[in-house]
Scaffold this motif. Structure first.
Motif, PDB file in Angstrom:
ATOM      1  N   THR B  43       0.813  -1.225   0.000  1.00 41.52           N
ATOM      2  CA  THR B  43       0.000   0.000   0.000  1.00 41.52           C
ATOM      3  C   THR B  43       0.845   1.274   0.000  1.00 41.52           C
ATOM      4  O   THR B  43       0.565   2.189  -0.776  1.00 41.52           O
ATOM      5  CB  THR B  43      -0.953  -0.013   1.213  1.00 41.52           C
ATOM      6  OG1 THR B  43      -1.604  -1.274   1.251  1.00 41.52           O
ATOM      7  CG2 THR B  43      -1.979   1.084   1.107  1.00 41.52           C
ATOM      8  N   PRO B  44       1.904   1.384   0.827  1.00 40.17           N
ATOM      9  CA  PRO B  44       2.695   2.631   0.799  1.00 40.17           C
ATOM     10  C   PRO B  44       3.264   2.904  -0.585  1.00 40.17           C
ATOM     11  O   PRO B  44       3.259   4.034  -1.059  1.00 40.17           O
ATOM     12  CB  PRO B  44       3.818   2.364   1.807  1.00 40.17           C
ATOM     13  CG  PRO B  44       3.336   1.258   2.653  1.00 40.17           C
ATOM     14  CD  PRO B  44       2.424   0.440   1.817  1.00 40.17           C
ATOM     15  N   LEU B  45       3.716   1.828  -1.252  1.00 45.79           N
ATOM     16  CA  LEU B  45       4.327   2.029  -2.562  1.00 45.79           C
ATOM     17  C   LEU B  45       3.290   2.503  -3.580  1.00 45.79           C
ATOM     18  O   LEU B  45       3.561   3.389  -4.385  1.00 45.79           O
ATOM     19  CB  LEU B  45       4.960   0.727  -3.032  1.00 45.79           C
ATOM     20  CG  LEU B  45       5.823   0.952  -4.265  1.00 45.79           C
ATOM     21  CD1 LEU B  45       7.248   0.557  -3.986  1.00 45.79           C
ATOM     22  CD2 LEU B  45       5.293   0.230  -5.466  1.00 45.79           C
ATOM     23  N   MET B  48       2.365   6.048  -2.831  1.00 43.81           N
ATOM     24  CA  MET B  48       3.492   6.871  -3.257  1.00 43.81           C
ATOM     25  C   MET B  48       3.485   7.047  -4.769  1.00 43.81           C
ATOM     26  O   MET B  48       3.675   8.146  -5.283  1.00 43.81           O
ATOM     27  CB  MET B  48       4.781   6.210  -2.755  1.00 43.81           C
ATOM     28  CG  MET B  48       6.057   6.721  -3.352  1.00 43.81           C
ATOM     29  SD  MET B  48       6.617   5.552  -4.611  1.00 43.81           S
ATOM     30  CE  MET B  48       7.646   6.593  -5.588  1.00 43.81           C
ATOM     31  N   ALA B  99       7.696  14.067   0.046  1.00 42.80           N
ATOM     32  CA  ALA B  99       7.043  13.149   0.987  1.00 42.80           C
ATOM     33  C   ALA B  99       6.985  11.743   0.393  1.00 42.80           C
ATOM     34  O   ALA B  99       7.282  10.760   1.079  1.00 42.80           O
ATOM     35  CB  ALA B  99       5.640  13.654   1.329  1.00 42.80           C
ATOM     36  N   THR B 100       6.633  11.645  -0.900  1.00 40.17           N
ATOM     37  CA  THR B 100       6.608  10.315  -1.520  1.00 40.17           C
ATOM     38  C   THR B 100       8.011   9.719  -1.543  1.00 40.17           C
ATOM     39  O   THR B 100       8.173   8.512  -1.384  1.00 40.17           O
ATOM     40  CB  THR B 100       6.072  10.364  -2.963  1.00 40.17           C
ATOM     41  OG1 THR B 100       7.007  11.059  -3.796  1.00 40.17           O
ATOM     42  CG2 THR B 100       4.715  11.008  -3.047  1.00 40.17           C
ATOM     43  N   ILE B 102      10.298  10.176   0.687  1.00 43.81           N
ATOM     44  CA  ILE B 102      10.602   9.676   2.033  1.00 43.81           C
ATOM     45  C   ILE B 102       9.928   8.321   2.245  1.00 43.81           C
ATOM     46  O   ILE B 102      10.537   7.372   2.754  1.00 43.81           O
ATOM     47  CB  ILE B 102      10.160  10.715   3.094  1.00 43.81           C
ATOM     48  CG1 ILE B 102      11.045  11.962   2.988  1.00 43.81           C
ATOM     49  CG2 ILE B 102      10.229  10.114   4.494  1.00 43.81           C
ATOM     50  CD1 ILE B 102      10.541  13.143   3.766  1.00 43.81           C
ATOM     51  N   VAL B 103       8.669   8.222   1.793  1.00 46.15           N
ATOM     52  CA  VAL B 103       7.959   6.941   1.899  1.00 46.15           C
ATOM     53  C   VAL B 103       8.703   5.860   1.126  1.00 46.15           C
ATOM     54  O   VAL B 103       8.919   4.748   1.609  1.00 46.15           O
ATOM     55  CB  VAL B 103       6.510   7.079   1.368  1.00 46.15           C
ATOM     56  CG1 VAL B 103       5.841   5.714   1.266  1.00 46.15           C
ATOM     57  CG2 VAL B 103       5.699   7.994   2.269  1.00 46.15           C
ATOM     58  N   ARG B 104       9.126   6.225  -0.106  1.00 48.55           N
ATOM     59  CA  ARG B 104       9.820   5.246  -0.949  1.00 48.55           C
ATOM     60  C   ARG B 104      11.130   4.820  -0.300  1.00 48.55           C
ATOM     61  O   ARG B 104      11.491   3.637  -0.316  1.00 48.55           O
ATOM     62  CB  ARG B 104      10.085   5.850  -2.330  1.00 48.55           C
ATOM     63  CG  ARG B 104      10.643   4.842  -3.327  1.00 48.55           C
ATOM     64  CD  ARG B 104       9.605   3.798  -3.672  1.00 48.55           C
ATOM     65  NE  ARG B 104      10.130   2.702  -4.488  1.00 48.55           N
ATOM     66  CZ  ARG B 104      10.565   1.542  -3.979  1.00 48.55           C
ATOM     67  NH1 ARG B 104      10.568   1.359  -2.674  1.00 48.55           N
ATOM     68  NH2 ARG B 104      10.981   0.579  -4.765  1.00 48.55           N
ATOM     69  N   TYR B 106      11.880   4.774   2.845  1.00 49.27           N
ATOM     70  CA  TYR B 106      11.584   3.855   3.946  1.00 49.27           C
ATOM     71  C   TYR B 106      11.229   2.483   3.401  1.00 49.27           C
ATOM     72  O   TYR B 106      11.678   1.454   3.917  1.00 49.27           O
ATOM     73  CB  TYR B 106      10.434   4.420   4.782  1.00 49.27           C
ATOM     74  CG  TYR B 106       9.840   3.425   5.750  1.00 49.27           C
ATOM     75  CD1 TYR B 106      10.601   2.933   6.796  1.00 49.27           C
ATOM     76  CD2 TYR B 106       8.535   2.967   5.596  1.00 49.27           C
ATOM     77  CE1 TYR B 106      10.074   1.999   7.673  1.00 49.27           C
ATOM     78  CE2 TYR B 106       8.001   2.037   6.459  1.00 49.27           C
ATOM     79  CZ  TYR B 106       8.765   1.550   7.498  1.00 49.27           C
ATOM     80  OH  TYR B 106       8.250   0.633   8.355  1.00 49.27           O
ATOM     81  N   TRP B 107      10.445   2.477   2.327  1.00 47.55           N
ATOM     82  CA  TRP B 107       9.976   1.204   1.774  1.00 47.55           C
ATOM     83  C   TRP B 107      11.084   0.428   1.058  1.00 47.55           C
ATOM     84  O   TRP B 107      10.951  -0.754   0.784  1.00 47.55           O
ATOM     85  CB  TRP B 107       8.773   1.448   0.842  1.00 47.55           C
ATOM     86  CG  TRP B 107       7.773   0.341   0.897  1.00 47.55           C
ATOM     87  CD1 TRP B 107       7.366  -0.444  -0.149  1.00 47.55           C
ATOM     88  CD2 TRP B 107       7.064  -0.135   2.043  1.00 47.55           C
ATOM     89  NE1 TRP B 107       6.456  -1.371   0.275  1.00 47.55           N
ATOM     90  CE2 TRP B 107       6.259  -1.211   1.613  1.00 47.55           C
ATOM     91  CE3 TRP B 107       7.036   0.224   3.391  1.00 47.55           C
ATOM     92  CZ2 TRP B 107       5.424  -1.911   2.492  1.00 47.55           C
ATOM     93  CZ3 TRP B 107       6.216  -0.474   4.262  1.00 47.55           C
ATOM     94  CH2 TRP B 107       5.428  -1.530   3.799  1.00 47.55           C
TER      95      TRP B 107
END
Lengths: 384, 257
Positions: B43-45, B48, B99-100, B102-104, B106-107
């Motif tokens: 889901t995060p990916l 993102m 922000a995306t 940063i999510v990426r 982390y992922w």
């Protein structure tokens, strides 16, 4: 020395006494000190200290070296429409050596310079305009038979502080532009062990020079500087962020040609190549010629002359982006980009068409097989 | 279709309808054989991906305006804030993109094997061989030899990794210019070190401007290849970036299974 006067500053006289003899009132002097305090970002509370430092100042010795330059900096700094108290201060620091302005010449002044440096060793202020050519052992500039590098190093060795004045002294300016045939460098490349401030600009604003010298006289040290060694009180903000045309920028109102309606209305010069967004300088605040006007105020885009390498990095002066390889990339980059984008779209369409043709052919080949019922119809990849 | 009424049955519709013919002539195949559902993108990916897609769209449109303002404001300067709003949108969208990122990032550590850092760089000899076959696949030379991947094939992965790198460069150059309005401020201190490395502020500006076109060129190719994989190869790749997974035949061998 510069403003003709019948009341020369005699040896031992303080600046306060001297100004009084020249008819400068106390009130006027204090107003000037207040202005300078504000210019330096010290606030008016520091006015008494500045006034005290200035009025008790005794003729500080200054040596002004003019190396590889056009004398424009001296003109800019020392000539103004009407002499101000600031000019008097500049008068006073007076110049024991300045090629453009001194009456003497030859061995006499060279000897005088040498004597001044000996007498005031470690005390005098060295102002340098112009760059130093290093190519071919510096033969492109010699003074009294010595290269500019030797002259500079000798003068800097005994100086209390050094002020590099103008773009040439800053980084070399036009003679250091590609291909830099004389190997010109700025003063910061050579003088590393002395307090050094760069008054950037081609030419710089006189008020910035005066304020820097006053700071030196008041506090005994040069003001805070940025990574380019430029005093932050003057070079701490971009032209773009102080520009009176910023409202037009934000409104999307741009001059597109120098004779269009927008130019008459005085709109923003962003589209005709203004380098204000990349240039740190106090021009919008201090302006020029007694705060009469300045380039952007007169309808000409900023060329970024307080920034290093501006002849190379800020050109074309009337285009927004730099000319990277010197063949007009800037004017073509959007064209090339758009052509590639259209090419990509065309390529996608062509590839899609080719795929359709390919699949149709493949189907035609497979057709008898399908009719024979030996294989399921279609599906080449990921399906079976 | 079964006829339940005594009326004469309507003529059998052609199995290959004109629109389908346009798309390669095949009727959408019914699943044949055994299929399984594989879950690829967390889901995060996926969030993102779509947030980045939207912000890149906004960034490109506003960025091209900032680079070359093609509409002019009218009237008094006080009556218009055109460039102001465009810049506001640009910076806001840039914030979303960061922000995306940063999510990426982390992922890259927390994701599955298709999403992890190691997946970004398919550098084994086999990957290069498969990349070669993939290029031939797109050139329609022995396409049946193309390798099957559940996630990204090496060619695809290199283009995405490249886009990540371009994005990083865009973010750095963007923040350099953003920081200029406040020397000594956070963004100035955080990013201005790169100015001499890149060759001056104007070169930074130039890079930021030129690299915009990478996105303009990448996006249509990306959409085409994704749609192509779905329409002609029935790979369910568009579905996978929405639902997270896709149906794959059980009897096909996948390189990265």
């Amino acid at each position: 020395m510069f403003s003709p006067t019948t009341h020369p500053w005699v040896e031992g006289q303080t600046l306060g006494e001297h100004l009084e003899s020249r008819g400068v009132g106390r009130r006027e002097f204090l107003a000037y000190c207040r202005d300078l305090s504000i210019v330096l970002g010290l606030g008016t509370a520091m006015t008494p200290r500045v006034a005290h430092a200035l009025q008790s100042m005794r003729r500080p010795s200054v040596i002004w070296l003019e190396l590889q330059e056009c004398t424009g900096c001296v003109e800019s700094v020392l000539r103004s429409g009407s002499p101000t108290v600031g000019d008097l201060v500049l008068d006073m620091i007076s110049l024991d050596y300045s090629e453009a302005l001194m009456a003497g010449a030859g061995e006499a002044v060279e000897r005088a310079k040498h004597d001044v440096m000996e007498q005031n060793r470690g005390e005098y202020l060295l102002v340098v305009t112009g760059s130093v050519p290093l190519a071919e052992d510096g033969i492109y500039l010699t003074i009294a038979g010595r290269t500019a590098k030797e002259v500079l190093e000798e003068a800097a060795a005994g100086a209390k502080a050094v002020i590099a004045l103008g773009a040439c002294a800053h980084w070399g300016s036009v003679q250091a532009a590609r291909p830099n045939p004389t190997g010109a460098v700025g003063i910061p490349s050579l003088v590393k062990d002395k307090p050094l401030a760069v008054i950037a600009g081609c030419p710089p604003i006189a008020d910035v020079v005066t304020a820097t010298i006053v700071h030196f006289l008041t506090f005994g040290r040069l003001p805070a500087v940025d990574s380019q060694l430029r005093p932050t009180f003057a070079y701490g903000a971009r032209i773009h962020d102080q520009c009176p045309k910023r409202a037009n920028f934000d409104a999307g109102q741009y001059v597109e040609a120098f004779d269009d309606e927008a130019a008459k209305k005085g709109w923003c010069l962003y589209k005709v190549g203004c380098k204000g967004p990349a240039t740190f300088s106090p021009c919008p605040i201090f302006m020029w010629n007694g705060s009469t006007s300045w380039p952007i105020g007169a309808g000409h885009p900023c060329i970024g002359c307080t920034e290093p390498n501006f002849w190379d990095s800020m050109t074309p002066f009337y285009g927004r982006l730099p000319d990277i390889a010197g063949f007009g990339v800037e004017s073509k980059v959007d064209l090339i980009g758009a052509a590639l984008a259209v090419g990509a779209l065309g390529g996608v369409a062509a590839h899609a068409a080719a795929t359709g043709v390919h699949l149709a052919r493949q189907r035609r080949r497979e057709l008898p097989v399908v009719e024979a019922g030996a294989e399921p119809k279609g599906g080449d990849r990921g399906q079976n | 279709m079964t006829a339940t009424s005594p009326r004469p049955a309507p003529p059998e519709p052609s199995p290959v309808r004109p629109f389908r013919r346009l798309l390669g002539g095949k009727p959408m195949a019914q699943p044949e054989g055994e299929y399984r559902w594989v879950y690829l993108w967390g889901t995060p990916l996926r969030l993102m991906h779509w947030a980045a897609a939207l912000s890149i769209l906004v960034l490109v449109i506003t960025g091209l305006y900032i680079g070359r303002p093609y509409f002019l404001g009218r009237g008094e300067a006080s009556g218009s804030f055109l460039m102001g709003w465009v810049r506001f949108l640009h910076f806001t969208a840039a914030g979303v993109l960061v922000a995306t990122g940063i999510v990426r990032a982390y992922w890259l550590l927390a994701g599955n094997k298709f999403e992890r850092f190691t997946a970004l760089f398919p550098l084994r000899p086999r990957d290069f061989a498969n990349m070669f076959h993939q290029v031939r696949f797109y050139l329609m030379i022995r396409p049946e030899r193309a390798p099957h991947y559940l996630g990204h094939n090496p060619l695809q992965q290199f283009s995405y990794t490249g886009i990540y790198l371009v994005t990083v460069l865009m973010v750095i150059t963007g923040f350099i210019m953003y920081g200029q309005s406040e020397p000594g401020g956070f963004f100035y201190r955080a990013f201005n070190w790169a100015v001499p490395l890149l060759g001056g502020l104007q070169t930074v500006r130039f890079l930021h401007h030129v690299l915009t076109w990478v996105f303009v060129i990448f996006v249509p190719v990306h959409i085409y290849l994704a749609a192509r994989a779905d329409v002609w190869e029935h790979q369910g790749s568009i579905s996978s970036i929405i639902s997270g997974g896709r149906f794959v035949p059980k009897d096909v061998h996948f390189v990265d299974d």
